[in-house]
Design a protein around this motif. Sequence first.
Motif, PDB file in Angstrom:
ATOM      1  N   LYS A 257       0.869  -1.270   0.126  1.00 35.13           N
ATOM      2  CA  LYS A 257       0.140  -0.044  -0.135  1.00 35.13           C
ATOM      3  C   LYS A 257       0.783   1.140  -0.155  1.00 35.13           C
ATOM      4  CE  LYS A 257      -3.721  -2.345   0.382  1.00 35.13           C
ATOM      5  NZ  LYS A 257      -4.309  -2.827  -0.881  1.00 35.13           N
ATOM      6  N   GLU A 258       2.119   1.126  -0.497  1.00 35.47           N
ATOM      7  CA  GLU A 258       2.921   2.279  -0.588  1.00 35.47           C
ATOM      8  C   GLU A 258       2.702   2.794  -1.923  1.00 35.47           C
ATOM      9  OE1 GLU A 258       6.504   0.299   1.991  1.00 35.47           O
ATOM     10  OE2 GLU A 258       6.407   0.154  -0.266  1.00 35.47           O
ATOM     11  N   ILE A 259       2.956   4.200  -2.084  1.00 36.85           N
ATOM     12  CA  ILE A 259       2.668   4.860  -3.387  1.00 36.85           C
ATOM     13  C   ILE A 259       3.875   4.637  -4.171  1.00 36.85           C
ATOM     14  CG2 ILE A 259       2.465   7.064  -4.531  1.00 36.85           C
ATOM     15  CD1 ILE A 259       0.994   8.098  -2.039  1.00 36.85           C
ATOM     16  N   VAL A 260       3.710   4.164  -5.760  1.00 29.83           N
ATOM     17  CA  VAL A 260       4.852   3.886  -6.391  1.00 29.83           C
ATOM     18  C   VAL A 260       5.284   5.012  -7.113  1.00 29.83           C
ATOM     19  CG1 VAL A 260       5.657   2.534  -8.459  1.00 29.83           C
ATOM     20  CG2 VAL A 260       3.814   1.491  -6.880  1.00 29.83           C
ATOM     21  N   VAL A 261       6.422   5.410  -7.088  1.00 30.79           N
ATOM     22  CA  VAL A 261       7.040   6.547  -7.503  1.00 30.79           C
ATOM     23  C   VAL A 261       8.415   6.278  -8.224  1.00 30.79           C
ATOM     24  CG1 VAL A 261       6.268   8.378  -6.027  1.00 30.79           C
ATOM     25  CG2 VAL A 261       8.471   7.363  -5.450  1.00 30.79           C
ATOM     26  N   ALA A 275       6.329  11.709  -1.692  1.00 35.60           N
ATOM     27  CA  ALA A 275       7.384  11.540  -1.052  1.00 35.60           C
ATOM     28  C   ALA A 275       7.266  11.152   0.310  1.00 35.60           C
ATOM     29  CB  ALA A 275       7.977  13.043  -0.958  1.00 35.60           C
ATOM     30  N   GLY A 276       8.254  11.050   1.065  1.00 34.67           N
ATOM     31  CA  GLY A 276       8.193  10.676   2.444  1.00 34.67           C
ATOM     32  C   GLY A 276       7.838   9.284   2.792  1.00 34.67           C
ATOM     33  N   ASP A 277       7.367   8.844   4.080  1.00 39.67           N
ATOM     34  CA  ASP A 277       7.059   7.393   4.550  1.00 39.67           C
ATOM     35  C   ASP A 277       6.037   6.701   3.611  1.00 39.67           C
ATOM     36  OD1 ASP A 277       9.050   7.908   6.381  1.00 39.67           O
ATOM     37  OD2 ASP A 277       7.687   7.318   8.054  1.00 39.67           O
ATOM     38  N   LYS A 281       9.786   2.364  -0.458  1.00 40.70           N
ATOM     39  CA  LYS A 281      11.255   2.438  -0.201  1.00 40.70           C
ATOM     40  C   LYS A 281      11.430   1.749   1.029  1.00 40.70           C
ATOM     41  CE  LYS A 281      10.585   6.718   2.858  1.00 40.70           C
ATOM     42  NZ  LYS A 281      11.274   7.887   3.038  1.00 40.70           N
ATOM     43  N   LYS A 282      12.839   1.473   1.314  1.00 47.80           N
ATOM     44  CA  LYS A 282      13.237   0.742   2.393  1.00 47.80           C
ATOM     45  C   LYS A 282      13.517   1.551   3.794  1.00 47.80           C
ATOM     46  CE  LYS A 282      16.642  -2.780   3.586  1.00 47.80           C
ATOM     47  NZ  LYS A 282      17.760  -3.627   2.701  1.00 47.80           N
ATOM     48  N   TYR A 283      14.080   2.607   3.645  1.00 43.16           N
ATOM     49  CA  TYR A 283      14.421   3.346   4.820  1.00 43.16           C
ATOM     50  C   TYR A 283      13.509   4.561   5.042  1.00 43.16           C
ATOM     51  CZ  TYR A 283      18.569   0.498   4.202  1.00 43.16           C
ATOM     52  OH  TYR A 283      19.429  -0.382   4.242  1.00 43.16           O
ATOM     53  N   ARG A 284      13.167   4.619   6.343  1.00 46.18           N
ATOM     54  CA  ARG A 284      11.989   5.774   6.770  1.00 46.18           C
ATOM     55  C   ARG A 284      12.715   6.586   7.684  1.00 46.18           C
ATOM     56  NH1 ARG A 284       8.967   2.092   4.461  1.00 46.18           N
ATOM     57  NH2 ARG A 284       7.389   2.969   2.876  1.00 46.18           N
ATOM     58  N   THR A 288      15.567  10.973   4.976  1.00 39.90           N
ATOM     59  CA  THR A 288      15.052  10.421   3.572  1.00 39.90           C
ATOM     60  C   THR A 288      13.675  11.231   3.219  1.00 39.90           C
ATOM     61  OG1 THR A 288      13.955   8.688   4.485  1.00 39.90           O
ATOM     62  CG2 THR A 288      16.178   8.213   4.043  1.00 39.90           C
ATOM     63  N   ALA A 289      13.043  11.622   4.436  1.00 45.02           N
ATOM     64  CA  ALA A 289      11.681  12.157   3.913  1.00 45.02           C
ATOM     65  C   ALA A 289      12.133  13.692   3.273  1.00 45.02           C
ATOM     66  CB  ALA A 289      10.960  12.310   5.350  1.00 45.02           C
ATOM     67  N   VAL A 290      12.898  14.166   3.947  1.00 43.04           N
ATOM     68  CA  VAL A 290      13.297  15.705   3.496  1.00 43.04           C
ATOM     69  C   VAL A 290      13.929  15.729   2.007  1.00 43.04           C
ATOM     70  CG1 VAL A 290      13.282  16.798   5.666  1.00 43.04           C
ATOM     71  CG2 VAL A 290      15.381  16.214   4.691  1.00 43.04           C
TER      72      VAL A 290
END
Length: 306
Positions: A257-261, A275-277, A281-284, A288-290
Motif C-alpha cells: 500500500k505504498e505509493i509507487v514513484v 514523498a516521505g514514508d 522505499k526501504k529506509y524511513r 530520507t523524507a526531507v
Amino acid sequence: MSEVFDLIIVGGGAAGLTAGIYSSRAKLSTLILNEGAVGGQLIFTEEIANYPGVPTTKGYMLANNMKVQAKSFGCKIKTNIKIKKYLLQGAVKTIELEDGRMFQGKTVILTPGGTPRSLNIPGEEIFKGKGISYCATCDGEFFTGKEIVVVGGGNSALEEAVALTSYATKVTIVHQFDQFQAFEHAVEEAERNPKIEFIMESELRGFYGNEQLGKVSIEHLPTGKISEMKTQGVFIFVGYQPNTTDLEELIELNNRKEIVVDSEMKTNVDGVYAAGDCINKKYRQVTTAVAEGTIAALGVSEYLRS
Ligand SMILES: Cc1cc2nc3c(=O)[nH]c(=O)nc-3n(C[C@H](O)[C@H](O)[C@H](O)COP(=O)(O)OP(=O)(O)OC[C@H]3O[C@@H](n4cnc5c(N)ncnc54)[C@H](O)[C@@H]3O)c2cc1C
C-alpha cells in the motif's frame, strides 16, 4: 475556490514541509493541507539525534522550525482538515474537504506518511490510552516510576526504550527475533542502559487489567511457553503502515500500500508526485523524507516550467 495554486501538498510532516519550503521559496503558490498537527511523526519523536547539522533536538522543535521556515517563504498551511475527495486527473487537480471547502492546484505532492502498526491481539483496543501507547514523547511521563514493556526491535523501539528510561524504573524490551533490526549504536546504547532488560524470541499474546492495563501474556516462540508479566505500560513500536487508504483507486500502490514513484518522485498520474514514508522505499527517516520532499518540489518546478 478562485485561486488555483501551483502546488497543493497533502500532509505536513517532514516531507511535506520540506516540499513547501522549496516550492514557496521558488515562488510557486503553495498550500499544505494537513490532517493532524503539523509535523507528523516528528512530534511523536522524543529526540532526534541524527539530523545532520542539528544538535540533538526534540522532534516537535524540528517540526516547528520547518513550519516557520515554510511560512516565511509564503507557504500556506491548513491544519486539522479532513480530505473527502481527490480529483487528480487533468491539468487542474481538485481536493474537496469534509467541510465542503474545495482547493485546486496545477500539481499535487502526496506526503501523508504513516501511522503506527498495531499488534492486533486481544485487549489492545480496550487498553489503548489506558496503559498502551505508540508514542514515547506523548505519553512517557505518565509512566514515571513504573515498570513498562517496549515491543519491537527496530531503531524506533530501541531509541524510544532508552528515552523511556528517563521516566520508568524498568523497561523490558520484547522482541520476536533473536537479534535486533536496529543500527548497532542503538542496540549498544540500549544494552548499556542498566534499566533495560530484554526478552528475545517472544511475542505478546494479550493485554489484561481492569480499568487500566495490569499485565500482559508473552509467548516464548521456540518453546511455545506462555508466561505472564505484570506491567502498567506497554509501548508498541512495530512499524508503520502508509496512510494511503483514500488513494487506492486513484494512484498506483504496491502490495504494501505504498505509493509507487520513480526516482524523481513522480507517480503514475501526470502532475502528481509523492514523498516521505508513504512511498515505496526501504529506509524511513527524517533525512530520507526531507530529501524526497526536495526532489518532488524541484520536479514540480520543472514540470510547471515545461
Ligand atoms: C517513535 C518514532 C521515532 C523516530 N525516530 C526517528 C529518528 O530518531 N530519526 C529519524 O530520522 N527518523 C525517526 N523516525 C522516523 C521519521 O519521524 C519519519 O520517517 C518521518 O518523520 C516521516 O515524515 P513524513 O513527512 O513522510 O510523514 P509523517 O511524519 O507521517 O507526516 C505525514 C503527515 O500527513 C498527515 N496526513 C496523513 N494523511 C493525510 C490526509 N489524508 N490528508 C492530509 N494530511 C494527512 C499526517 O497527519 C501527518 O502530519 C521516527 C519515527 C517514530 C514514529
